[in-house]
Design an enzyme around this catalytic site. Structure first.
Site, PDB file in Angstrom:
ATOM      1  N   CYS A   1      32.095  13.146  14.205  1.00 51.28           N
ATOM      2  CA  CYS A   1      32.821  13.804  14.153  1.00 51.28           C
ATOM      3  C   CYS A   1      33.414  13.720  14.520  1.00 51.28           C
ATOM      4  O   CYS A   1      34.634  13.674  14.306  1.00 51.28           O
ATOM      5  CB  CYS A   1      32.935  15.290  13.105  1.00 51.28           C
ATOM      6  SG  CYS A   1      31.858  16.140  11.934  1.00 51.28           S
TER       7      CYS A   1
ATOM      8  N   ARG B   1      33.165  14.957   4.808  1.00 52.77           N
ATOM      9  CA  ARG B   1      34.173  14.431   5.157  1.00 52.77           C
ATOM     10  C   ARG B   1      34.651  14.167   3.898  1.00 52.77           C
ATOM     11  O   ARG B   1      35.352  13.099   3.278  1.00 52.77           O
ATOM     12  CB  ARG B   1      33.273  12.900   5.960  1.00 52.77           C
ATOM     13  CG  ARG B   1      32.672  13.863   6.414  1.00 52.77           C
ATOM     14  CD  ARG B   1      32.197  12.299   7.733  1.00 52.77           C
ATOM     15  NE  ARG B   1      31.275  12.246   8.364  1.00 52.77           N
ATOM     16  CZ  ARG B   1      30.986  12.665   9.169  1.00 52.77           C
ATOM     17  NH1 ARG B   1      32.017  13.687   9.588  1.00 52.77           N
ATOM     18  NH2 ARG B   1      29.673  13.185  10.234  1.00 52.77           N
TER      19      ARG B   1
END
Length: 220
Positions: A55, A132
């Site tokens: 991330c 995601r």
């Protein structure tokens, strides 16, 4: 024969071409609503968790991409189910350790309201983290594209930019874009829907036709 009913949580997932679910949420830039982005393109994306390595690379990538998106009239809005304090601490950490400023807002979705509206939670992968996800929302606040990535795989930022540019090109010129298309390359002319139209298409000087149904042209 014994029958056992399985309990499943019903989730209404967004659909392409339909209005994006409206929301109001706390972000690192204060309270924001989806309606604040009306008349602008928007990329709404979720990440699994703050202070995680994949991330972090994505946030660095989005930060570098953001100016290019703004040049084509597109804003950026992140989300995870971490707290606002975790978001602020992580953003500050990225800016300190990687010398990259995170100038776009990030939603703190602790109650999972926005994540649920957009189908960002995938219990098969994780019950506590958003996947995601990428949602491209147009100026009329309709969902134009959706991409879902697994937790292990970081996103390709240039593909996201290419996708928005392709959508904008299709809207502006009434054309389609072929595989691997990039700005400046030929676009696809929609195929004719009548026999007469097919015959006329072959004779059009402006188009490059391999056959009646497959014609391209350059917009420059």
């Amino acid at each position: 024969m014994e029958y056992t009913e399985q309990n499943t949580e019903k989730t209404n997932l967004p659909r392409l071409g339909q209005p994006a679910p409206q929301f109001e949420a706390e972000t690192t830039h204060g309270t924001l609503r989806l309606s604040d982005y009306k008349d602008s393109w928007l990329i709404l994306f979720s990440h699994p968790a703050d202070f995680t390595p994949v991330c972090t690379t994505e946030f660095i990538g989005f930060a570098k991409l953001y100016p290019k998106l703004q040049e084509i009239g597109c804003e950026l809005l992140g989300l995870s189910i971490d707290s606002i304090y975790a978001h602020i601490a992580w953003v500050r950490n990225i800016e300190e350790k990687f010398e990259i400023k995170i100038s776009f807002p990030v939603i703190a979705d602790l109650d999972r309201k926005v994540a649920t509206l957009y189908g960002m939670l995938m219990p098969g992968e994780s019950k506590t983290e958003t996947s995601r996800c990428v949602f491209v929302i147009d100026p009329e606040q309709k969902i134009r594209a959706m991409i879902y990535y697994p937790l292990t795989t970081g996103r390709n930022m240039e593909e996201i930019l290419r996708l928005v540019t392709a959508l904008q090109t299709s809207d502006a010129h009434g054309v389609a874009t072929p595989a691997n298309w990039k700005p400046g390359e030929n676009v696809i002319v929609p195929p004719p829907r009548t026999q007469e139209g097919a015959e006329e298409r072959i004779e059009e000087a402006a188009s490059q036709c391999t056959d009646w149904y497959f014609c391209t042209k350059n917009l420059n």
